[in-house]
Design a protein around this motif. Sequence first.
Motif, PDB file in Angstrom:
ATOM      1  N   ALA A  49      35.732  31.519  36.111  1.00 10.92           N
ATOM      2  CA  ALA A  49      35.994  32.480  35.041  1.00 10.92           C
ATOM      3  C   ALA A  49      37.078  33.454  35.474  1.00 10.92           C
ATOM      4  O   ALA A  49      37.289  33.670  36.670  1.00 10.92           O
ATOM      5  N   VAL A  51      39.030  37.351  34.027  1.00 12.51           N
ATOM      6  CA  VAL A  51      38.986  38.466  33.087  1.00 12.51           C
ATOM      7  C   VAL A  51      40.282  39.255  33.215  1.00 12.51           C
ATOM      8  O   VAL A  51      40.826  39.412  34.315  1.00 12.51           O
ATOM      9  N   GLY A  55      39.807  44.164  30.888  1.00 10.88           N
ATOM     10  CA  GLY A  55      38.480  43.601  30.669  1.00 10.88           C
ATOM     11  C   GLY A  55      38.191  43.100  29.276  1.00 10.88           C
ATOM     12  O   GLY A  55      37.051  42.740  28.977  1.00 10.88           O
ATOM     13  N   SER A  57      39.763  40.425  27.685  1.00  8.12           N
ATOM     14  CA  SER A  57      39.942  38.976  27.515  1.00  8.12           C
ATOM     15  C   SER A  57      39.283  38.237  28.659  1.00  8.12           C
ATOM     16  O   SER A  57      39.381  38.662  29.818  1.00  8.12           O
ATOM     17  N   THR A  58      38.623  37.138  28.321  1.00  3.61           N
ATOM     18  CA  THR A  58      37.963  36.323  29.333  1.00  3.61           C
ATOM     19  C   THR A  58      38.286  34.851  29.113  1.00  3.61           C
ATOM     20  O   THR A  58      38.676  34.435  28.010  1.00  3.61           O
ATOM     21  N   TYR A  59      38.075  34.080  30.163  1.00  6.45           N
ATOM     22  CA  TYR A  59      38.396  32.647  30.129  1.00  6.45           C
ATOM     23  C   TYR A  59      37.419  31.982  31.077  1.00  6.45           C
ATOM     24  O   TYR A  59      37.257  32.434  32.217  1.00  6.45           O
ATOM     25  N   TYR A  60      36.755  30.902  30.627  1.00  2.54           N
ATOM     26  CA  TYR A  60      35.706  30.268  31.417  1.00  2.54           C
ATOM     27  C   TYR A  60      35.982  28.795  31.665  1.00  2.54           C
ATOM     28  O   TYR A  60      36.541  28.098  30.800  1.00  2.54           O
ATOM     29  N   THR A  69      28.790  35.045  32.911  1.00  2.19           N
ATOM     30  CA  THR A  69      29.572  36.060  32.217  1.00  2.19           C
ATOM     31  C   THR A  69      30.351  36.875  33.233  1.00  2.19           C
ATOM     32  O   THR A  69      29.775  37.414  34.182  1.00  2.19           O
ATOM     33  N   ILE A  70      31.647  36.958  33.018  1.00  6.76           N
ATOM     34  CA  ILE A  70      32.500  37.745  33.896  1.00  6.76           C
ATOM     35  C   ILE A  70      32.795  39.087  33.234  1.00  6.76           C
ATOM     36  O   ILE A  70      32.919  39.185  32.013  1.00  6.76           O
ATOM     37  N   SER A  71      32.890  40.125  34.067  1.00  3.75           N
ATOM     38  CA  SER A  71      33.228  41.447  33.552  1.00  3.75           C
ATOM     39  C   SER A  71      33.839  42.263  34.678  1.00  3.75           C
ATOM     40  O   SER A  71      33.797  41.854  35.847  1.00  3.75           O
TER      41      SER A  71
END
Length: 124
Positions: A49, A51, A55, A57-60, A69-71
């Motif tokens: 993942a 980010v 914080g 936008s995320t991509y997995y 879940t990334i943060s």
Amino acid sequence: QVQLVESGGGLVQAGGSLRLSCAASGRTFSTLVMAWFRQAPGKEREFLAAVSGIGTSTYYGDSVKGRFTISKDNAKNTGYLQMNNLKPEDTAVYYCAARYSVNLSSSSSQYNYWGQGTQVTVSS
């Protein structure tokens, strides 16, 4: 220069959860894209993942979508990876990585800064 230190790994039973943390040095944390990778023995490093700096936008990677879940908390200079419904095949050394960019990348070669890794072991 950015230094990254992971924590939060350990032994957990299948179906359990862990939260990994990645503490970063430096004053420009909000401009860093942060990512998590893992590497199991005998396997290539796998993207999990990423980010964006602020914080939003995320991509997995496909193998963890819906479970991880990334943060990141820019006020604390810390990134996180919340891992739920863990499986034995999630057993690996987990690494956080960072790069100064506006683009999220799944390629390990695009990341300039790496932590030392933290072991996650999931028992069946």
